[in-house]
Design a protein around this motif. Structure first.
Motif, short mmCIF file in Angstrom:
data_model
loop_
_atom_site.label_atom_id
_atom_site.label_comp_id
_atom_site.label_asym_id
_atom_site.label_seq_id
_atom_site.Cartn_x
_atom_site.Cartn_y
_atom_site.Cartn_z
N ALA A 1 7.15 -0.86 -1.32
CA ALA A 1 8.04 -0.47 -0.24
C ALA A 1 7.73 1.25 -0.18
CB ALA A 1 9.51 -0.49 -0.84
N LEU A 2 7.38 1.94 -1.23
CA LEU A 2 7.13 3.08 -1.19
C LEU A 2 5.82 3.47 -0.53
CD1 LEU A 2 7.72 4.13 -4.84
CD2 LEU A 2 9.16 4.93 -3.21
N LEU A 3 4.86 2.50 -0.15
CA LEU A 3 3.74 2.69 0.38
C LEU A 3 3.71 2.21 1.83
CD1 LEU A 3 1.33 1.11 -2.26
CD2 LEU A 3 1.20 3.37 -1.47
N GLY A 4 4.98 2.00 2.20
CA GLY A 4 5.37 1.38 3.84
C GLY A 4 5.24 0.07 4.03
N PHE A 5 5.73 -0.82 3.00
CA PHE A 5 5.44 -2.28 3.24
C PHE A 5 6.69 -2.65 2.69
CE2 PHE A 5 4.01 -6.85 2.46
CZ PHE A 5 4.24 -7.04 4.00
N ASN A 6 8.11 -2.53 3.01
CA ASN A 6 9.10 -3.16 2.30
C ASN A 6 9.52 -4.50 2.97
OD1 ASN A 6 11.81 -3.35 1.64
ND2 ASN A 6 12.23 -1.01 1.60
N GLU A 7 8.96 -5.34 2.05
CA GLU A 7 9.02 -6.67 2.38
C GLU A 7 10.26 -7.25 2.69
OE1 GLU A 7 5.93 -8.58 -0.73
OE2 GLU A 7 7.10 -6.72 -1.26
N VAL B 1 9.21 -4.83 12.30
CA VAL B 1 9.18 -3.36 12.02
C VAL B 1 7.84 -3.13 11.36
CG1 VAL B 1 11.57 -3.04 12.19
CG2 VAL B 1 10.64 -3.42 9.84
N PHE B 2 7.07 -3.98 10.72
CA PHE B 2 5.72 -3.83 9.94
C PHE B 2 4.86 -3.14 10.78
CE2 PHE B 2 1.49 -5.31 8.83
CZ PHE B 2 1.25 -4.39 7.81
N ASN B 3 4.33 -2.14 10.18
CA ASN B 3 3.24 -1.07 11.15
C ASN B 3 2.26 -1.02 10.08
OD1 ASN B 3 1.53 0.62 12.35
ND2 ASN B 3 3.24 1.71 13.30
N ARG B 4 1.02 -1.66 10.27
CA ARG B 4 -0.18 -1.67 9.08
C ARG B 4 -0.70 0.09 9.28
NH1 ARG B 4 -2.78 -5.32 6.53
NH2 ARG B 4 -2.09 -6.99 7.82
N ASP B 5 -0.58 0.59 10.31
CA ASP B 5 -1.09 2.17 10.29
C ASP B 5 -0.28 3.04 9.62
OD1 ASP B 5 -3.14 1.48 12.24
OD2 ASP B 5 -2.00 2.04 13.95
N LYS B 6 0.97 2.61 9.19
CA LYS B 6 1.96 3.46 8.35
C LYS B 6 1.73 3.02 6.84
CE LYS B 6 5.31 4.46 12.02
NZ LYS B 6 6.77 4.32 12.27
#
Length: 336
Positions: A283-289, A303-308
């Motif tokens: 979640a902290l890295l930008g992937f809040n499952e 809302v997943f954005n791999r670039d983020k």
């Protein structure tokens, strides 16, 4: 977006439930309710008005208790925070569905297969996924002809590295198998692959219909059965393979793949068909499952954005301590 009410179970013991709580509590979109079977959960006391003491998952009234909580507080989603609760909640999914409550978990078939270390080996081998050579027979001569020491001994059911042994000799194997036999713990014997310096935990998230939502690969170092240190890079090839594995096993929901690199190839040694204890790192890295899955299921948006994803980062896990007045325990809601 209006606030949604969600319930996270099993928030004690520094496990999956605690990780999900830490992932979702800071978000403005949710009212987070938590429950545990005892009062040894740090987060029960952050807000006792939204915290519950419930029976253990093995209790005959466990599901009834959770359904009552959901009805009373208009909760639309339950996130299982422990292995025991995961199995019970998935097996009773229909009871919750009748009340309009969704269990955020994989299918019973995937959970039953990949919670079992022997069935995991059999299934992955049949799918031509590289996995450590494994046996359930201490007298399997062909296995020991193919593999040299050290080897791994681990329970067929279990997590957090409990009762997992790196075995160096035949004599040591006999002692450990006798100990596990005495404890009535069924186990597998597994080829030791790769190095602890090349171990990865990969989350592949699908919606509950099996549509891919996103993924993230973390290199990790374990301590006490938990990912104590992680590194986040692109790891594109590992990501691609993990997505193929998730599709092959027909994953529908959260899936966590544990693997190592050996001779330049990925070996999957464990699949956890659930959210993972590394959820707060992700979640902290930008992937809040859990957030991604919720918004797909209820708002039909991904809302997943791999670039983020914060590649080029590392994370370290520690402990935290809080002190409360004893009187706060009287504010907890006990449901039984």
């Amino acid at each position: 977006m209006s606030k949604y009410n969600i319930l996270i179970t099993g928030t004690g013991g520094c496990g999956v439930g605690e990780g999900l709580y830490k992932s979702l509590k800071p978000l403005k979109d949710y009212n987070v309710f938590s429950c545990n079977s005892s009062d040894n959960s740090l987060y029960l006391f952050d807000d006792p008005t939204t915290s519950f003491i419930v029976p253990p998952a093995s209790h005959h009234d466990y599901c009834k208790c959770l359904i009552n909580i959901c009805k009373t507080h208009q909760i639309s989603v339950v996130l299982p925070g422990s292995e025991q609760e995961l199995v019970v909640l998935v097996n009773n999914r229909n009871l919750f569905s009748l009340e309009g409550v969704v269990i955020f978990a994989n299918t019973a078939e995937v959970i039953n297969t990949y919670d079992n270390k022997w069935e995991t080996f059999v299934s992955l081998k049949a799918l031509n996924v590289k996995t450590p050579d494994t046996t359930i027979d201490i007298d399997d001569k062909s296995f020991f002809m193919r593999n040299s020491y050290p080897i791994i001994v681990k329970p067929i059911y279990g997590n957090a590295s409990k009762n997992v042994f790196i075995v160096e000799t035949k004599e040591e194997l006999k002692c450990i198998s006798a100990y596990l036999g005495f404890k009535k713990i069924d186990f597998v014997i597994q080829e030791y692959v790769g190095s602890a310096k090349e171990e990865y935990t990969i989350s592949v998230l699908s919606d509950l219909s099996g549509n891919f939502l996103g993924s993230i690969v973390l290199k990790r170092i374990l301590a006490g059965g938990f990912s104590q240190y992680i590194e986040c890079e692109s790891f594109d090839e590992l990501d691609r393979i993990a997505q193929q594995v998730a599709k092959s096993v027909n994953s529908k929901g959260p899936l966590n793949i544990q693997c190592r690199i050996m001779n330049g190839e990925l070996y999957v040694f464990e699949i956890n068909p659930r959210f993972s204890g590394t959820s707060p790192f992700r979640a902290l890295l930008g992937f809040n499952e859990a957030d991604i899955l919720f918004k797909k299921m209820f708002l039909d948006v991904n809302v997943f954005n791999r670039d983020k994803i914060q590649t080029g980062s590392f994370g370290v896990r520690g402990f935290q301590e809080k002190v409360y007045l004893k009187s706060i325990k009287s504010q907890l809601q006990i449901n039984s």
